[in-house]
Design a protein around this motif. Structure first.
Motif, PDB file in Angstrom:
ATOM      1  N   GLU A 176       0.818  -1.210   0.000  1.00 43.14           N
ATOM      2  CA  GLU A 176       0.000   0.000   0.000  1.00 43.14           C
ATOM      3  C   GLU A 176       0.855   1.264   0.000  1.00 43.14           C
ATOM      4  OE1 GLU A 176      -3.094  -0.424   3.001  1.00 43.14           O
ATOM      5  OE2 GLU A 176      -3.208  -2.580   2.565  1.00 43.14           O
TER       6      GLU A 176
ATOM      7  N   ARG B 150      -4.935   7.731  -8.364  1.00 42.53           N
ATOM      8  CA  ARG B 150      -4.286   8.196  -7.130  1.00 42.53           C
ATOM      9  C   ARG B 150      -5.321   8.383  -6.033  1.00 42.53           C
ATOM     10  NH1 ARG B 150       0.166  10.354  -5.069  1.00 42.53           N
ATOM     11  NH2 ARG B 150       1.305  10.558  -7.014  1.00 42.53           N
ATOM     12  N   LYS B 151      -6.390   9.079  -6.354  1.00 42.16           N
ATOM     13  CA  LYS B 151      -7.443   9.367  -5.370  1.00 42.16           C
ATOM     14  C   LYS B 151      -8.102   8.070  -4.878  1.00 42.16           C
ATOM     15  CE  LYS B 151     -11.923  11.526  -5.036  1.00 42.16           C
ATOM     16  NZ  LYS B 151     -13.107  11.670  -5.832  1.00 42.16           N
TER      17      LYS B 151
ATOM     18  N   LEU C 196       1.441   4.164  -1.917  1.00 40.26           N
ATOM     19  CA  LEU C 196       0.800   4.930  -2.978  1.00 40.26           C
ATOM     20  C   LEU C 196       1.808   5.650  -3.874  1.00 40.26           C
ATOM     21  CD1 LEU C 196      -1.804   5.928  -4.328  1.00 40.26           C
ATOM     22  CD2 LEU C 196      -1.780   7.842  -2.718  1.00 40.26           C
ATOM     23  N   ASP C 197       2.738   6.376  -3.303  1.00 43.06           N
ATOM     24  CA  ASP C 197       3.690   7.132  -4.127  1.00 43.06           C
ATOM     25  C   ASP C 197       4.508   6.200  -5.014  1.00 43.06           C
ATOM     26  OD1 ASP C 197       2.822   9.587  -3.186  1.00 43.06           O
ATOM     27  OD2 ASP C 197       4.304   9.658  -1.582  1.00 43.06           O
TER      28      ASP C 197
ATOM     29  N   GLN D 183      -5.663   5.747  -2.925  1.00 43.66           N
ATOM     30  CA  GLN D 183      -5.416   6.284  -1.590  1.00 43.66           C
ATOM     31  C   GLN D 183      -6.586   5.980  -0.655  1.00 43.66           C
ATOM     32  OE1 GLN D 183      -5.044  10.576  -1.322  1.00 43.66           O
ATOM     33  NE2 GLN D 183      -3.730  10.373   0.480  1.00 43.66           N
TER      34      GLN D 183
END
Length: 162
Positions: A54, A83-84, A56-57, A87
């Motif tokens: 997990e 991305r949204k 994200l970046d 996340q």
């Protein structure tokens, strides 16, 4: 069933058009294909590790600026939508038991087409809901200006019979 057939036709059509647009004498050498296949296998390993952890970046660094995530259950997201939504998913649930297996990879010049099988469990933080995904994916990788490879398209069909 109709969506599954539609996705299969879409995948075959995309591959046919991409391959047929190039004259035969310009197709990639076997050595080049093997080199890119190795790079793609390494990227897959890193991508799925980042996904399961997990991160994200890190997950987002694998995606081309023109990335589209296209799935058979009426979902299409561009990079920023991913991305949204990624996340939010990472905040509200955990990802476990990620597995992937490459079925086939075809490379031609600046694109690589990969079919793979992907499984994962998504468990809500309150442990009230677990979803098991068993998905066939087609990933289109695009060669970047710096000669690296990024995911340009991700198409998949979830097996709803689980």
């Amino acid at each position: 069933m109709i969506m599954k057939n539609y996705l299969s036709i879409l995948i075959v059509t995309v591959m046919f058009v991409a391959i047929s647009c190039l004259p035969h004498h310009q197709q990639s050498s076997e050595e080049y294909q093997n080199e890119v296949k190795q790079k793609i296998a390494e990227l897959d390993k890193l991508w799925f590790e980042a996904w399961e952890n997990e991160e994200l970046d890190s997950v987002m660094t694998f995606l081309d600026e023109g990335f589209l995530n296209i799935f058979g259950f009426d979902m299409t997201w561009d990079k920023e939508q991913c991305r949204k939504n990624f996340q939010e998913s990472f905040i509200t649930s955990s990802i476990e038991d990620v597995e992937h297996k490459t079925v086939e990879t075809f490379v031609d010049h600046d694109y690589a087409f990969e079919t793979l099988l992907f499984k994962q469990k998504i468990i809500t933080n309150d442990k009230q809901d677990t979803t098991i995904y068993d998905t066939r994916l087609m990933t289109v990788y695009k060669k970047q200006e710096d000669k690296s490879w990024k995911v340009f398209r991700l198409m998949g069909q979830h097996n709803p019979n689980l």
